[in-house]
Design an enzyme around this catalytic site. Structure first.
Site, mmCIF file in Angstrom:
data_model
loop_
_atom_site.group_PDB
_atom_site.id
_atom_site.type_symbol
_atom_site.label_atom_id
_atom_site.label_comp_id
_atom_site.label_asym_id
_atom_site.label_seq_id
_atom_site.Cartn_x
_atom_site.Cartn_y
_atom_site.Cartn_z
ATOM 1 N N LYS A 13 -27.094 -58.151 -81.832
ATOM 2 C CA LYS A 13 -25.669 -57.787 -81.944
ATOM 3 C C LYS A 13 -25.497 -56.271 -82.098
ATOM 4 O O LYS A 13 -24.685 -55.662 -81.409
ATOM 5 C CB LYS A 13 -25.027 -58.495 -83.155
ATOM 6 C CG LYS A 13 -25.143 -60.014 -83.120
ATOM 7 C CD LYS A 13 -24.507 -60.668 -84.327
ATOM 8 C CE LYS A 13 -25.151 -60.336 -85.655
ATOM 9 N NZ LYS A 13 -26.531 -60.841 -85.816
ATOM 10 N N ARG A 88 -18.641 -64.440 -90.726
ATOM 11 C CA ARG A 88 -19.954 -65.032 -90.963
ATOM 12 C C ARG A 88 -19.852 -66.499 -91.371
ATOM 13 O O ARG A 88 -20.847 -67.165 -91.531
ATOM 14 C CB ARG A 88 -20.523 -64.266 -92.123
ATOM 15 C CG ARG A 88 -21.913 -63.723 -92.190
ATOM 16 C CD ARG A 88 -22.609 -63.401 -90.983
ATOM 17 N NE ARG A 88 -23.931 -62.966 -91.278
ATOM 18 C CZ ARG A 88 -24.348 -61.719 -91.143
ATOM 19 N NH1 ARG A 88 -23.556 -60.791 -90.695
ATOM 20 N NH2 ARG A 88 -25.591 -61.424 -91.415
ATOM 21 N N ARG A 122 -38.923 -54.571 -85.900
ATOM 22 C CA ARG A 122 -37.695 -53.765 -85.949
ATOM 23 C C ARG A 122 -37.836 -52.638 -86.967
ATOM 24 O O ARG A 122 -38.408 -52.804 -88.027
ATOM 25 C CB ARG A 122 -36.501 -54.632 -86.345
ATOM 26 C CG ARG A 122 -35.254 -53.777 -86.589
ATOM 27 C CD ARG A 122 -33.984 -54.532 -86.597
ATOM 28 N NE ARG A 122 -33.848 -55.428 -87.729
ATOM 29 C CZ ARG A 122 -32.728 -56.098 -87.976
ATOM 30 N NH1 ARG A 122 -31.701 -55.968 -87.161
ATOM 31 N NH2 ARG A 122 -32.652 -56.904 -89.005
ATOM 32 N N ARG A 155 -36.298 -52.842 -92.729
ATOM 33 C CA ARG A 155 -35.246 -53.321 -93.622
ATOM 34 C C ARG A 155 -35.852 -54.301 -94.627
ATOM 35 O O ARG A 155 -36.667 -55.136 -94.248
ATOM 36 C CB ARG A 155 -34.149 -54.010 -92.798
ATOM 37 C CG ARG A 155 -32.842 -53.277 -92.849
ATOM 38 C CD ARG A 155 -31.875 -53.785 -91.844
ATOM 39 N NE ARG A 155 -31.444 -55.160 -92.073
ATOM 40 C CZ ARG A 155 -30.535 -55.779 -91.341
ATOM 41 N NH1 ARG A 155 -29.947 -55.137 -90.347
ATOM 42 N NH2 ARG A 155 -30.193 -57.021 -91.592
ATOM 43 N N ARG A 166 -32.516 -66.215 -93.872
ATOM 44 C CA ARG A 166 -31.316 -65.751 -93.139
ATOM 45 C C ARG A 166 -31.026 -66.669 -91.949
ATOM 46 O O ARG A 166 -29.868 -66.939 -91.630
ATOM 47 C CB ARG A 166 -31.530 -64.306 -92.666
ATOM 48 C CG ARG A 166 -31.478 -63.324 -93.817
ATOM 49 C CD ARG A 166 -32.060 -61.976 -93.432
ATOM 50 N NE ARG A 166 -31.322 -61.320 -92.389
ATOM 51 C CZ ARG A 166 -31.839 -60.338 -91.633
ATOM 52 N NH1 ARG A 166 -33.073 -59.933 -91.824
ATOM 53 N NH2 ARG A 166 -31.098 -59.777 -90.706
HETATM 54 P P1 AP5 Z 1 -30.496 -56.015 -83.650
HETATM 55 O O1 AP5 Z 1 -29.576 -55.450 -82.619
HETATM 56 O O2 AP5 Z 1 -30.827 -55.181 -84.839
HETATM 57 O O3 AP5 Z 1 -30.019 -57.481 -84.085
HETATM 58 P P2 AP5 Z 1 -28.774 -57.920 -84.934
HETATM 59 O O4 AP5 Z 1 -28.250 -59.167 -84.329
HETATM 60 O O5 AP5 Z 1 -27.800 -56.781 -85.125
HETATM 61 O O6 AP5 Z 1 -29.550 -58.254 -86.300
HETATM 62 P P3 AP5 Z 1 -29.190 -58.038 -87.816
HETATM 63 O O7 AP5 Z 1 -30.438 -58.414 -88.582
HETATM 64 O O8 AP5 Z 1 -28.649 -56.673 -88.084
HETATM 65 O O9 AP5 Z 1 -28.135 -59.095 -88.015
HETATM 66 P P4 AP5 Z 1 -27.742 -59.773 -89.294
HETATM 67 O O10 AP5 Z 1 -26.513 -60.423 -88.821
HETATM 68 O O11 AP5 Z 1 -28.717 -60.666 -89.949
HETATM 69 O O12 AP5 Z 1 -27.661 -58.571 -90.344
HETATM 70 P P5 AP5 Z 1 -26.431 -57.804 -90.984
HETATM 71 O O13 AP5 Z 1 -26.822 -56.411 -91.135
HETATM 72 O O14 AP5 Z 1 -25.155 -58.154 -90.282
HETATM 73 O O15 AP5 Z 1 -31.863 -56.411 -82.883
HETATM 74 C C1 AP5 Z 1 -32.971 -56.907 -83.598
HETATM 75 C C2 AP5 Z 1 -34.269 -56.318 -83.012
HETATM 76 O O16 AP5 Z 1 -34.459 -56.839 -81.701
HETATM 77 C C3 AP5 Z 1 -34.234 -54.789 -82.861
HETATM 78 O O17 AP5 Z 1 -35.501 -54.266 -83.170
HETATM 79 C C4 AP5 Z 1 -33.890 -54.555 -81.376
HETATM 80 O O18 AP5 Z 1 -34.446 -53.356 -80.893
HETATM 81 C C5 AP5 Z 1 -34.501 -55.803 -80.728
HETATM 82 N N1 AP5 Z 1 -33.761 -56.272 -79.569
HETATM 83 C C6 AP5 Z 1 -32.403 -56.332 -79.429
HETATM 84 N N2 AP5 Z 1 -32.071 -56.869 -78.229
HETATM 85 C C7 AP5 Z 1 -33.255 -57.161 -77.611
HETATM 86 C C8 AP5 Z 1 -33.590 -57.737 -76.331
HETATM 87 N N3 AP5 Z 1 -32.655 -58.133 -75.453
HETATM 88 N N4 AP5 Z 1 -34.902 -57.891 -76.037
HETATM 89 C C9 AP5 Z 1 -35.876 -57.515 -76.928
HETATM 90 N N5 AP5 Z 1 -35.622 -56.941 -78.129
HETATM 91 C C10 AP5 Z 1 -34.327 -56.778 -78.467
HETATM 92 O O19 AP5 Z 1 -26.346 -58.535 -92.420
HETATM 93 C C11 AP5 Z 1 -27.336 -58.346 -93.401
HETATM 94 C C12 AP5 Z 1 -26.916 -59.069 -94.667
HETATM 95 O O20 AP5 Z 1 -25.675 -58.550 -95.163
HETATM 96 C C13 AP5 Z 1 -26.660 -60.586 -94.505
HETATM 97 O O21 AP5 Z 1 -27.847 -61.345 -94.605
HETATM 98 C C14 AP5 Z 1 -25.666 -60.843 -95.650
HETATM 99 O O22 AP5 Z 1 -26.344 -60.956 -96.889
HETATM 100 C C15 AP5 Z 1 -24.840 -59.566 -95.697
HETATM 101 N N6 AP5 Z 1 -23.606 -59.662 -94.892
HETATM 102 C C16 AP5 Z 1 -23.292 -58.911 -93.789
HETATM 103 N N7 AP5 Z 1 -22.097 -59.257 -93.303
HETATM 104 C C17 AP5 Z 1 -21.635 -60.250 -94.099
HETATM 105 C C18 AP5 Z 1 -20.452 -61.048 -94.087
HETATM 106 N N8 AP5 Z 1 -19.513 -60.897 -93.147
HETATM 107 N N9 AP5 Z 1 -20.305 -61.999 -95.065
HETATM 108 C C19 AP5 Z 1 -21.240 -62.163 -96.015
HETATM 109 N N10 AP5 Z 1 -22.386 -61.446 -96.077
HETATM 110 C C20 AP5 Z 1 -22.586 -60.503 -95.123
#
Ligand code: AP5
Length: 209
Positions: A13, A88, A122, A155, A166
């Protein structure tokens, strides 16, 4: 356009958002990045959010909804936004729809096995939020962010056991959000387990960009 990006942790994402931001000319709002910034700054929100994030759980809606409402009211969101990591769960989606109705929810589909592998390689910049990967998206200088020059790190919640927690949280609470948008006729789905350039192309086609 007001766009929601859906998908499991590590589905890509954030990576897709950083591409779409140029194409669409609207800001990306990542609740994960906002929460990590709050933790780094030692704010009350950060203190309350940290234990949930470290465990792979969702931060309570009561903390998130105020944060997102304030952000969406900023002038740079008047022509649209890309939401990454919000909503979420279904209550967050309902709250968002009554606050600012979205035009489209785009879901990236990636198998859990692929995600576990991606997360171990990552690396992220905690200062500007840029994301890299040791296998296919390296920094130009090892360990240094291309965009802002600060260190890139693993991270804390990318530890294998936390990734599994997760993923469970995603399947239990976030996947039903797809059904919410499907009922509204706003859901589009593309594969996220193909090369990044292909993901970008498919996203542009789905969004009519
Ligand atoms: P990346 O683009 O980083 O993936 P992502 O989907 O953004 O992953 P996140 O881990 O950031 O998502 P998340 O939703 O768990 O975390 P968030 O920060 O929102 O890509 C991943 C890897 O793959 C990278 O190394 C990239 O280079 C590679 N890649 C990408 N595309 C590729 C492809 N096509 N081919 C190969 N490689 C590829 O949330 C973290 C925490 O915050 C949550 O667990 C929760 O505790 C809290 N939180 C956040 N938002 C909320 C909410 N709305 N409500 C409650 N808690 C929340």
């Amino acid at each position: 356009m007001k766009l929601v990006l859906l998908g499991a942790p590590g589905a890509g994402k954030g990576t897709l958002a950083s591409y779409l931001v140029e194409k669409m000319g609207v800001p990306t709002i990542s609740t994960g990045n906002m929460l990590r910034a709050a933790i780094a700054d030692g704010t009350e929100l950060g203190k309350q959010a940290k234990s949930y994030m470290d465990a792979g759980d969702l931060v309570p809606d009561s903390l998130i909804l105020g944060l997102i409402k304030e952000r969406l009211a900023q002038p740079d969101c008047k022509n649209g936004c890309i939401l990454d990591g919000f909503p979420r769960n279904v209550p967050q989606a309902e709250a968002l729809e009554s606050m600012v109705p979205m035009d489209c929810a785009l879901s990236l589909e990636v198998a859990d096995e692929t995600i576990v592998g991606r997360m171990s390689s990552r690396r992220v910049c905690l200062t500007c939020g840029a994301t890299y990967n040791l296998t296919n998206m390296k920094t130009k200088v090892e360990g240094v962010c291309d965009k802002c020059g600060n260190p890139v790190v693993i991270r804390k919640d990318d530890a294998p056991e936390t990734v599994l927690a997760r993923l469970k949280t995603y399947h239990d609470q976030t996947e039903p959000v797809k059904g919410f948008y499907e009922k509204l006729g706003k859901l589009k789905t593309i594969p996220g387990d193909v090369a990044m350039e292909e993901v970008q192309k498919l996203a542009c086609e789905a969004l009519g960009l």
